[in-house]
Design a protein around this motif. Structure first.
Motif, PDB file in Angstrom:
ATOM      1  N   LYS A 187      12.530   2.149  13.080  1.00 15.79           N
ATOM      2  CA  LYS A 187      12.162   2.050  11.696  1.00 15.79           C
ATOM      3  C   LYS A 187      12.432   0.297  11.199  1.00 15.79           C
ATOM      4  CE  LYS A 187      11.266   5.172   9.551  1.00 15.79           C
ATOM      5  NZ  LYS A 187       9.930   5.934   9.302  1.00 15.79           N
ATOM      6  N   THR A 188      13.307  -0.164  11.512  1.00 17.39           N
ATOM      7  CA  THR A 188      13.302  -1.485  10.993  1.00 17.39           C
ATOM      8  C   THR A 188      12.094  -2.493  11.583  1.00 17.39           C
ATOM      9  OG1 THR A 188      15.852  -1.512  11.396  1.00 17.39           O
ATOM     10  CG2 THR A 188      14.910  -3.543  10.773  1.00 17.39           C
ATOM     11  N   ILE A 189      11.610  -2.306  12.589  1.00 17.39           N
ATOM     12  CA  ILE A 189      10.475  -3.063  13.134  1.00 17.39           C
ATOM     13  C   ILE A 189       9.354  -2.452  12.336  1.00 17.39           C
ATOM     14  CG2 ILE A 189       8.608  -2.834  14.993  1.00 17.39           C
ATOM     15  CD1 ILE A 189      10.806  -3.326  17.053  1.00 17.39           C
ATOM     16  N   GLU A 190       9.231  -1.056  11.846  1.00 18.90           N
ATOM     17  CA  GLU A 190       8.225  -0.883  11.069  1.00 18.90           C
ATOM     18  C   GLU A 190       8.165  -1.358   9.697  1.00 18.90           C
ATOM     19  OE1 GLU A 190       8.159   3.429   8.496  1.00 18.90           O
ATOM     20  OE2 GLU A 190       7.390   3.819  10.491  1.00 18.90           O
ATOM     21  N   GLU A 191       9.413  -1.551   9.256  1.00 18.65           N
ATOM     22  CA  GLU A 191       9.526  -2.216   7.902  1.00 18.65           C
ATOM     23  C   GLU A 191       8.782  -3.466   8.009  1.00 18.65           C
ATOM     24  OE1 GLU A 191      12.900  -3.663   5.004  1.00 18.65           O
ATOM     25  OE2 GLU A 191      13.538  -2.577   6.617  1.00 18.65           O
ATOM     26  N   GLY A 192       9.391  -4.455   9.090  1.00 21.02           N
ATOM     27  CA  GLY A 192       8.949  -5.632   9.284  1.00 21.02           C
ATOM     28  C   GLY A 192       7.204  -5.712   9.622  1.00 21.02           C
ATOM     29  N   LEU A 193       6.890  -4.686  10.255  1.00 16.28           N
ATOM     30  CA  LEU A 193       5.368  -4.709  10.369  1.00 16.28           C
ATOM     31  C   LEU A 193       4.578  -4.416   9.018  1.00 16.28           C
ATOM     32  CD1 LEU A 193       5.034  -2.486  13.653  1.00 16.28           C
ATOM     33  CD2 LEU A 193       4.527  -5.227  13.403  1.00 16.28           C
ATOM     34  N   LYS A 194       5.202  -3.479   8.331  1.00 15.33           N
ATOM     35  CA  LYS A 194       4.512  -3.234   6.961  1.00 15.33           C
ATOM     36  C   LYS A 194       4.442  -4.605   5.957  1.00 15.33           C
ATOM     37  CE  LYS A 194       5.606   1.680   6.586  1.00 15.33           C
ATOM     38  NZ  LYS A 194       6.414   2.674   5.670  1.00 15.33           N
ATOM     39  N   LYS A 195       5.494  -5.226   6.103  1.00 13.53           N
ATOM     40  CA  LYS A 195       5.560  -6.433   5.302  1.00 13.53           C
ATOM     41  C   LYS A 195       5.064  -7.903   5.723  1.00 13.53           C
ATOM     42  CE  LYS A 195       9.960  -5.105   3.073  1.00 13.53           C
ATOM     43  NZ  LYS A 195      11.404  -5.397   2.946  1.00 13.53           N
ATOM     44  N   GLY A 196       4.655  -7.484   6.874  1.00 11.90           N
ATOM     45  CA  GLY A 196       3.842  -8.656   7.629  1.00 11.90           C
ATOM     46  C   GLY A 196       4.939  -9.642   8.174  1.00 11.90           C
ATOM     47  N   LEU A 197       5.889  -9.279   8.372  1.00 18.22           N
ATOM     48  CA  LEU A 197       7.068 -10.214   8.832  1.00 18.22           C
ATOM     49  C   LEU A 197       7.515 -10.076  10.132  1.00 18.22           C
ATOM     50  CD1 LEU A 197       9.202  -9.836   5.760  1.00 18.22           C
ATOM     51  CD2 LEU A 197       7.668 -11.913   6.328  1.00 18.22           C
ATOM     52  N   THR A 232       0.674   0.467  14.942  1.00 22.32           N
ATOM     53  CA  THR A 232      -0.619  -0.260  14.578  1.00 22.32           C
ATOM     54  C   THR A 232      -0.996   0.540  13.460  1.00 22.32           C
ATOM     55  OG1 THR A 232      -1.932   1.355  15.874  1.00 22.32           O
ATOM     56  CG2 THR A 232      -1.372  -0.969  16.948  1.00 22.32           C
ATOM     57  N   LYS A 233      -0.595   1.687  13.290  1.00 24.53           N
ATOM     58  CA  LYS A 233      -0.919   2.402  11.793  1.00 24.53           C
ATOM     59  C   LYS A 233      -0.250   1.978  10.609  1.00 24.53           C
ATOM     60  CE  LYS A 233      -2.936   6.889  13.462  1.00 24.53           C
ATOM     61  NZ  LYS A 233      -3.051   6.491  14.730  1.00 24.53           N
ATOM     62  N   VAL A 234       0.997   1.522  10.769  1.00 24.37           N
ATOM     63  CA  VAL A 234       1.993   1.212   9.658  1.00 24.37           C
ATOM     64  C   VAL A 234       1.715  -0.405   9.295  1.00 24.37           C
ATOM     65  CG1 VAL A 234       3.447   2.978  10.206  1.00 24.37           C
ATOM     66  CG2 VAL A 234       4.121   0.650  10.927  1.00 24.37           C
ATOM     67  N   LYS A 235       1.132  -1.058  10.456  1.00 27.57           N
ATOM     68  CA  LYS A 235       1.002  -2.622  10.200  1.00 27.57           C
ATOM     69  C   LYS A 235      -0.003  -3.031   9.023  1.00 27.57           C
ATOM     70  CE  LYS A 235      -1.259  -5.511  12.773  1.00 27.57           C
ATOM     71  NZ  LYS A 235      -2.117  -6.591  12.051  1.00 27.57           N
ATOM     72  N   ASN A 236       0.557  -3.877   8.258  1.00 23.88           N
ATOM     73  CA  ASN A 236      -0.398  -4.246   7.152  1.00 23.88           C
ATOM     74  C   ASN A 236      -1.602  -5.051   7.623  1.00 23.88           C
ATOM     75  OD1 ASN A 236      -1.513  -5.369   4.755  1.00 23.88           O
ATOM     76  ND2 ASN A 236       0.595  -5.476   3.812  1.00 23.88           N
ATOM     77  N   PRO A 237      -2.624  -4.510   7.349  1.00 29.66           N
ATOM     78  CA  PRO A 237      -3.934  -5.315   7.882  1.00 29.66           C
ATOM     79  C   PRO A 237      -4.432  -6.409   7.166  1.00 29.66           C
ATOM     80  CG  PRO A 237      -4.594  -3.373   6.583  1.00 29.66           C
ATOM     81  CD  PRO A 237      -3.054  -3.470   6.709  1.00 29.66           C
ATOM     82  N   PHE A 238      -3.555  -6.780   5.909  1.00 33.41           N
ATOM     83  CA  PHE A 238      -4.055  -7.973   5.435  1.00 33.41           C
ATOM     84  C   PHE A 238      -3.040  -9.112   5.669  1.00 33.41           C
ATOM     85  CE2 PHE A 238      -5.627  -4.335   2.692  1.00 33.41           C
ATOM     86  CZ  PHE A 238      -6.921  -4.544   2.678  1.00 33.41           C
ATOM     87  N   LYS A 239      -2.054  -9.064   6.588  1.00 36.06           N
ATOM     88  CA  LYS A 239      -1.157  -9.909   7.037  1.00 36.06           C
ATOM     89  C   LYS A 239      -1.247 -10.405   8.272  1.00 36.06           C
ATOM     90  CE  LYS A 239       1.622  -9.247   3.605  1.00 36.06           C
ATOM     91  NZ  LYS A 239       2.024 -10.352   2.546  1.00 36.06           N
ATOM     92  N   SER A 240      -0.959 -11.416   8.765  1.00 35.43           N
ATOM     93  CA  SER A 240      -1.461 -12.250   9.918  1.00 35.43           C
ATOM     94  C   SER A 240      -0.627 -12.095  11.121  1.00 35.43           C
ATOM     95  CB  SER A 240      -1.412 -13.787   9.673  1.00 35.43           C
ATOM     96  OG  SER A 240      -0.124 -14.064   9.268  1.00 35.43           O
ATOM     97  N   ASN A 241       0.431 -11.225  10.911  1.00 36.03           N
ATOM     98  CA  ASN A 241       1.351 -10.712  12.075  1.00 36.03           C
ATOM     99  C   ASN A 241       0.594  -9.836  13.188  1.00 36.03           C
ATOM    100  OD1 ASN A 241       1.552  -8.623  10.106  1.00 36.03           O
ATOM    101  ND2 ASN A 241       3.166  -7.916  11.112  1.00 36.03           N
ATOM    102  N   TYR A 242       1.214  -9.689  14.271  1.00 39.61           N
ATOM    103  CA  TYR A 242       0.294  -9.158  15.417  1.00 39.61           C
ATOM    104  C   TYR A 242       1.365  -7.995  16.193  1.00 39.61           C
ATOM    105  CZ  TYR A 242       2.596 -12.659  18.463  1.00 39.61           C
ATOM    106  OH  TYR A 242       3.233 -13.280  18.952  1.00 39.61           O
ATOM    107  N   ILE A 243       0.269  -7.021  16.762  1.00 38.80           N
ATOM    108  CA  ILE A 243       1.032  -6.329  17.684  1.00 38.80           C
ATOM    109  C   ILE A 243       0.060  -6.532  19.045  1.00 38.80           C
ATOM    110  CG2 ILE A 243       1.096  -3.836  18.675  1.00 38.80           C
ATOM    111  CD1 ILE A 243       1.299  -2.960  15.400  1.00 38.80           C
ATOM    112  N   ALA A 244       0.992  -7.100  20.175  1.00 42.81           N
ATOM    113  CA  ALA A 244       0.490  -7.341  21.289  1.00 42.81           C
ATOM    114  C   ALA A 244       0.800  -6.677  22.534  1.00 42.81           C
ATOM    115  CB  ALA A 244       0.606  -8.889  21.690  1.00 42.81           C
ATOM    116  N   LEU A 245       0.143  -6.283  23.353  1.00 44.71           N
ATOM    117  CA  LEU A 245       0.288  -5.359  24.311  1.00 44.71           C
ATOM    118  C   LEU A 245      -0.078  -6.299  25.770  1.00 44.71           C
ATOM    119  CD1 LEU A 245      -1.612  -2.124  23.533  1.00 44.71           C
ATOM    120  CD2 LEU A 245       0.657  -2.834  22.746  1.00 44.71           C
ATOM    121  N   LYS A 246       1.090  -6.052  26.631  1.00 48.38           N
ATOM    122  CA  LYS A 246       1.028  -6.839  27.666  1.00 48.38           C
ATOM    123  C   LYS A 246       0.736  -6.193  29.111  1.00 48.38           C
ATOM    124  CE  LYS A 246       3.983 -10.449  27.952  1.00 48.38           C
ATOM    125  NZ  LYS A 246       5.551 -11.027  28.443  1.00 48.38           N
TER     126      LYS A 246
END
Length: 327
Positions: A187-197, A232-246
């Motif tokens: 959930k803390t990762i979720e918070e960071g994704l939502k805030k673009g951080l 990917t659903k919670v990440k803010n689409p207007f921020k420049s942070n990313y979700i990478a799959l390896k």
């Protein structure tokens, strides 16, 4: 003045389980002779004045043509005007990799504690890194320009992980990177994704469930993809942070176009921002037959070209992350 030097030695630092190193991702020398800043480390206070003085001395040695034996033939060495680079006491990259417990058993990983599915059945927990990060921030050595990277082990089960990540989120630090297997949803990762951080990199390493279980050593395929989709659903689409799959290529196991195609298709469906392609570093370390190595890397080149071509078709950005000299 231009001369050979290494950005890792200069302003990178990695906190490991028993030591501190500056070769944060290992190095590319055949001997893998990593340069340690401090051995037998267990969370003690660090004399940062002494640290930066030692960095300056090593830099001066390189300027005078005196290279460290540990660095011989390492591809991370760069020829540049180092007198005008990193003149401030500011880290470019800080990695916390001192937590080796993991809830998977990846075939390519030799460092984790395999019995770590239970948080109570292993050796004592590692040191508390929260005071370290607090000190680095207070002294101005970790700034908004510093990449702070959490690795391991599985960092999300480190007992201080949420506290560390919350510290960075509260500071609005936007260059935080977390390497996770996504078996647990955080959930803390979720918070960071939502805030673009927060940026996350999830090693999936397979397209099919059968191959995923072979590579990861646990049954977690459906859970992992479910968590990827939630992130990917919670990440803010207007921020420049990313979700990478390896996808880490393991010769003789997942090195097929079929598995890569399935992986890319599922990644596209999950709306991943970028895909990374890597090679099992144990190949480079453990295989000394030059002819066999060249055959393996010929296949790596073929799969890389295929990977890039399919990603172009699906309009997904690609990054090649080979940590091997020949590739």
């Amino acid at each position: 003045m231009n001369y050979w030097f290494c950005p890792h030695i200069d302003r990178y630092i990695c906190f490991n389980r028993n030591n501190i190193s500056c070769c944060t991702v290992g190095n590319n020398t055949k001997e893998q002779s990593i340069l340690f800043i401090k051995d037998y480390y267990n969370g003690e206070d660090i004399d940062w004045d002494k640290f930066f003085e030692e960095r300056a001395k090593i830099k001066e040695d390189f300027r005078n043509g005196k290279h460290l034996a540990n660095c011989e033939n390492c591809s991370f060495l760069l020829f540049d005007d180092w007198d005008n680079i990193n003149v401030k006491r500011e880290f470019k990259y800080v990695q916390f990799s001192h937590w080796l417990r993991c809830n998977s058993n990846c075939i390519y990983c030799e460092n984790h504690i395999p019995s770590a599915r239970s948080l109570t059945d292993c050796e004592p927990e590692t040191y508390n890194s929260v005071p370290i990060l607090e000190s680095l921030i207070q002294k101005g050595y970790v700034t908004k320009n510093t990449i702070v990277d959490f690795a391991g082990g599985e960092p999300t089960i480190y007992y201080k992980f949420n506290e560390l990540l919350k510290l960075l989120i509260d500071l609005k630090h936007s260059k935080t990177l977390i390497h996770t297997n996504a078996i647990f949803y955080n959930k803390t990762i979720e918070e960071g994704l939502k805030k673009g951080l927060v940026n996350i990199c999830i090693s999936v390493d397979a397209g099919s469930q059968r191959m995923h279980e072979k590579v990861k050593g646990v049954i977690s395929y459906n859970k992992v993809w479910s968590h990827i989709n939630k992130y990917t659903k919670v990440k803010n689409p207007f921020k420049s942070n990313y979700i990478a799959l390896k996808y880490i290529i393991i010769p003789g196991l997942n090195d097929s176009e079929e598995e890569i195609l399935l992986f890319i298709q599922k990644s596209y469906k999950a709306a991943a921002d970028i895909l990374y392609l890597n090679v099992d570093n144990n190949v480079y370390i453990n295989i000394h037959d030059e002819e066999r190595l060249m055959k393996i890397f010929k296949r790596v080149v073929e799969l890389s070209e295929y990977f890039i071509s399919v990603c172009k078709k699906y309009n997904i950005p690609v990054k090649l992350e080979y940590n091997v000299l020949y590739a």
